[in-house]
Design a protein around this motif. Structure first.
Motif, PDB file in Angstrom:
ATOM      1  N   TYR A  15      44.931  32.906  38.102  1.00  0.00           N
ATOM      2  CA  TYR A  15      44.739  34.179  38.814  1.00  0.00           C
ATOM      3  C   TYR A  15      45.153  35.358  37.937  1.00  0.00           C
ATOM      4  O   TYR A  15      44.422  36.356  37.831  1.00  0.00           O
ATOM      5  N   THR A  16      46.313  35.239  37.284  1.00  0.00           N
ATOM      6  CA  THR A  16      46.801  36.314  36.431  1.00  0.00           C
ATOM      7  C   THR A  16      45.879  36.542  35.247  1.00  0.00           C
ATOM      8  O   THR A  16      45.609  37.687  34.850  1.00  0.00           O
ATOM      9  N   SER A  17      45.369  35.447  34.666  1.00  0.00           N
ATOM     10  CA  SER A  17      44.435  35.568  33.546  1.00  0.00           C
ATOM     11  C   SER A  17      43.159  36.280  33.976  1.00  0.00           C
ATOM     12  O   SER A  17      42.645  37.157  33.267  1.00  0.00           O
ATOM     13  N   GLU A  18      42.631  35.908  35.144  1.00  0.00           N
ATOM     14  CA  GLU A  18      41.428  36.555  35.636  1.00  0.00           C
ATOM     15  C   GLU A  18      41.684  38.032  35.923  1.00  0.00           C
ATOM     16  O   GLU A  18      40.828  38.893  35.636  1.00  0.00           O
ATOM     17  N   LEU A  19      42.836  38.340  36.448  1.00  0.00           N
ATOM     18  CA  LEU A  19      43.199  39.717  36.733  1.00  0.00           C
ATOM     19  C   LEU A  19      43.291  40.537  35.443  1.00  0.00           C
ATOM     20  O   LEU A  19      42.827  41.687  35.380  1.00  0.00           O
ATOM     21  N   ARG A  20      43.871  39.939  34.394  1.00  0.00           N
ATOM     22  CA  ARG A  20      43.928  40.640  33.106  1.00  0.00           C
ATOM     23  C   ARG A  20      42.524  40.891  32.566  1.00  0.00           C
ATOM     24  O   ARG A  20      42.233  41.949  32.027  1.00  0.00           O
ATOM     25  N   HIS A  21      41.663  39.890  32.698  1.00  0.00           N
ATOM     26  CA  HIS A  21      40.295  40.025  32.203  1.00  0.00           C
ATOM     27  C   HIS A  21      39.551  41.118  32.947  1.00  0.00           C
ATOM     28  O   HIS A  21      38.787  41.893  32.352  1.00  0.00           O
ATOM     29  N   LEU A  22      39.772  41.202  34.240  1.00  0.00           N
ATOM     30  CA  LEU A  22      39.066  42.193  35.075  1.00  0.00           C
ATOM     31  C   LEU A  22      39.557  43.611  34.813  1.00  0.00           C
ATOM     32  O   LEU A  22      38.802  44.573  35.030  1.00  0.00           O
ATOM     33  N   THR A  23      40.790  43.762  34.385  1.00  0.00           N
ATOM     34  CA  THR A  23      41.380  45.097  34.286  1.00  0.00           C
ATOM     35  C   THR A  23      41.771  45.477  32.861  1.00  0.00           C
ATOM     36  O   THR A  23      42.467  46.468  32.666  1.00  0.00           O
ATOM     37  N   ARG A  24      41.302  44.729  31.891  1.00  0.00           N
ATOM     38  CA  ARG A  24      41.705  45.035  30.516  1.00  0.00           C
ATOM     39  C   ARG A  24      41.088  46.349  30.067  1.00  0.00           C
ATOM     40  O   ARG A  24      40.014  46.736  30.549  1.00  0.00           O
TER      41      ARG A  24
ATOM     42  N   ALA B 244      33.459  57.149  44.898  1.00  0.00           N
ATOM     43  CA  ALA B 244      33.649  56.464  43.617  1.00  0.00           C
ATOM     44  C   ALA B 244      32.359  56.450  42.799  1.00  0.00           C
ATOM     45  O   ALA B 244      31.277  56.215  43.343  1.00  0.00           O
ATOM     46  N   PRO B 245      32.462  56.674  41.479  1.00  0.00           N
ATOM     47  CA  PRO B 245      31.278  56.583  40.617  1.00  0.00           C
ATOM     48  C   PRO B 245      30.849  55.127  40.447  1.00  0.00           C
ATOM     49  O   PRO B 245      31.612  54.201  40.775  1.00  0.00           O
ATOM     50  N   PRO B 246      29.642  54.893  39.931  1.00  0.00           N
ATOM     51  CA  PRO B 246      29.149  53.515  39.787  1.00  0.00           C
ATOM     52  C   PRO B 246      30.093  52.594  39.014  1.00  0.00           C
ATOM     53  O   PRO B 246      30.215  51.420  39.346  1.00  0.00           O
ATOM     54  N   ALA B 247      30.766  53.107  37.983  1.00  0.00           N
ATOM     55  CA  ALA B 247      31.678  52.255  37.207  1.00  0.00           C
ATOM     56  C   ALA B 247      32.814  51.729  38.077  1.00  0.00           C
ATOM     57  O   ALA B 247      33.231  50.574  37.958  1.00  0.00           O
ATOM     58  N   ALA B 248      33.329  52.578  38.963  1.00  0.00           N
ATOM     59  CA  ALA B 248      34.402  52.143  39.856  1.00  0.00           C
ATOM     60  C   ALA B 248      33.882  51.170  40.904  1.00  0.00           C
ATOM     61  O   ALA B 248      34.575  50.215  41.287  1.00  0.00           O
ATOM     62  N   LEU B 249      32.651  51.385  41.373  1.00  0.00           N
ATOM     63  CA  LEU B 249      32.045  50.433  42.310  1.00  0.00           C
ATOM     64  C   LEU B 249      31.955  49.053  41.663  1.00  0.00           C
ATOM     65  O   LEU B 249      32.274  48.036  42.289  1.00  0.00           O
ATOM     66  N   ARG B 250      31.514  49.021  40.410  1.00  0.00           N
ATOM     67  CA  ARG B 250      31.388  47.736  39.696  1.00  0.00           C
ATOM     68  C   ARG B 250      32.746  47.067  39.559  1.00  0.00           C
ATOM     69  O   ARG B 250      32.890  45.865  39.832  1.00  0.00           O
ATOM     70  N   ARG B 251      33.738  47.835  39.119  1.00  0.00           N
ATOM     71  CA  ARG B 251      35.071  47.258  38.932  1.00  0.00           C
ATOM     72  C   ARG B 251      35.629  46.697  40.233  1.00  0.00           C
ATOM     73  O   ARG B 251      36.154  45.592  40.273  1.00  0.00           O
ATOM     74  N   ALA B 252      35.557  47.491  41.293  1.00  0.00           N
ATOM     75  CA  ALA B 252      36.123  47.072  42.575  1.00  0.00           C
ATOM     76  C   ALA B 252      35.407  45.850  43.123  1.00  0.00           C
ATOM     77  O   ALA B 252      36.045  44.922  43.635  1.00  0.00           O
ATOM     78  N   LEU B 253      34.083  45.812  43.018  1.00  0.00           N
ATOM     79  CA  LEU B 253      33.324  44.686  43.554  1.00  0.00           C
ATOM     80  C   LEU B 253      33.618  43.408  42.791  1.00  0.00           C
ATOM     81  O   LEU B 253      33.799  42.340  43.384  1.00  0.00           O
ATOM     82  N   ARG B 254      33.681  43.487  41.470  1.00  0.00           N
ATOM     83  CA  ARG B 254      34.005  42.291  40.677  1.00  0.00           C
ATOM     84  C   ARG B 254      35.438  41.834  40.942  1.00  0.00           C
ATOM     85  O   ARG B 254      35.709  40.634  41.048  1.00  0.00           O
ATOM     86  N   PHE B 255      36.331  42.788  41.027  1.00  0.00           N
ATOM     87  CA  PHE B 255      37.723  42.477  41.358  1.00  0.00           C
ATOM     88  C   PHE B 255      37.792  41.713  42.673  1.00  0.00           C
ATOM     89  O   PHE B 255      38.421  40.655  42.773  1.00  0.00           O
ATOM     90  N   TRP B 256      37.119  42.233  43.691  1.00  0.00           N
ATOM     91  CA  TRP B 256      37.172  41.673  45.038  1.00  0.00           C
ATOM     92  C   TRP B 256      36.568  40.283  45.096  1.00  0.00           C
ATOM     93  O   TRP B 256      37.150  39.354  45.650  1.00  0.00           O
ATOM     94  N   THR B 257      35.388  40.120  44.506  1.00  0.00           N
ATOM     95  CA  THR B 257      34.700  38.831  44.617  1.00  0.00           C
ATOM     96  C   THR B 257      35.355  37.752  43.764  1.00  0.00           C
ATOM     97  O   THR B 257      35.527  36.613  44.219  1.00  0.00           O
TER      98      THR B 257
END
Length: 219
Positions: free
Chosen positions: A210-219, A172-185
């Motif tokens: 939870y849904t709001s945070e998920l939307r924010h993380l994946t918008r 995974a490139p750095p952008a995906a690492l950032r997304r996955a780590l923020r998503f997870w934590t």
């Protein structure tokens, strides 16, 4: 002699008894936490002697390992099945919450307070990496050129590019690492608070948060 691929009656009995032992262990964990797990107490509940039960699990740590292995395997299989159904990162987020709510004690065993004096074997880490692999696969943007991280994100990505041991061999490139780590934590933060009852009495719906945070993380 057992036929290949078939259990003997003795093996079936052993499998059934180990499953019953694990069920009693989960009940103990629900009542007193993993630190209070006692094989002797389980033996007493099952009408067995301590030495007899130790023929099925040689120690408390072996039993805990089996429970942790089952929990990680269950979550890894859940997320992989969700990903295989073409679900995106939000889909994985909802699958994670459903899995956690289905059995909070199972969730806390692997993501709660570590059991004092317990050290998991290496194969547990391997199963846990399957979970992160599923998230990293889903976290990769379809169009990296569309990414426009702010300075904070850019600094984090640069840091993760140099500290990516937690992602194992995933490309995974750095952008995906950032997304996955923020998503997870961040999602685990909400889940841990919800399952521990910290939203009780606040008058809000944890599912909406939870849904709001998920939307924010994946918008």
């Amino acid at each position: 002699m057992a036929i290949a691929g078939k259990e003997t009656p003795r093996e079936r009995y052993r499998t059934q008894l180990r499953a019953e032992i694990k069920q009693h262990a989960w009940e103990q964990i629900a009542a007193a936490g993993a630190a209070g797990l006692s094989l002797n107490a389980i033996a007493k509940q099952m009408g067995m002697s301590g030495p007899a039960l130790y023929r099925y699990f040689a120690s408390r740590d072996e039993l805990i390992t089996e429970l942790i292995r089952d929990a990680y395997r269950s979550l890894a299989d859940t997320l992989r099945a969700t990903a295989d159904s073409s679900a995106d990162l939000p889909g994985l987020g909802h699958a994670l919450r459903a899995w956690a709510l289905d059995d909070p004690q199972r969730y806390f065993l692997i993501y709660g307070t570590p059991v004092p004096g317990y050290h998991a074997p290496d194969d547990i880490t391997t199963i846990a990496s399957e979970i992160m692999d599923a998230l990293l696969d889903a976290a990769q943007p379809a169009d990296t050129a569309a990414e426009n991280p702010d300075d904070t994100d850019a600094r984090l990505e640069a840091h993760l590019a140099q500290h990516r041991g937690w992602a194992a061999d995933h490309p995974a490139p750095p952008a995906a690492l950032r997304r996955a780590l923020r998503f997870w934590t961040r999602l685990h933060g909400i889940l841990s608070l919800e399952l521990a009852g910290h939203f009780t009495g606040m008058g809000l719906d944890p599912a909406e948060l939870y849904t709001s945070e998920l939307r924010h993380l994946t918008r």
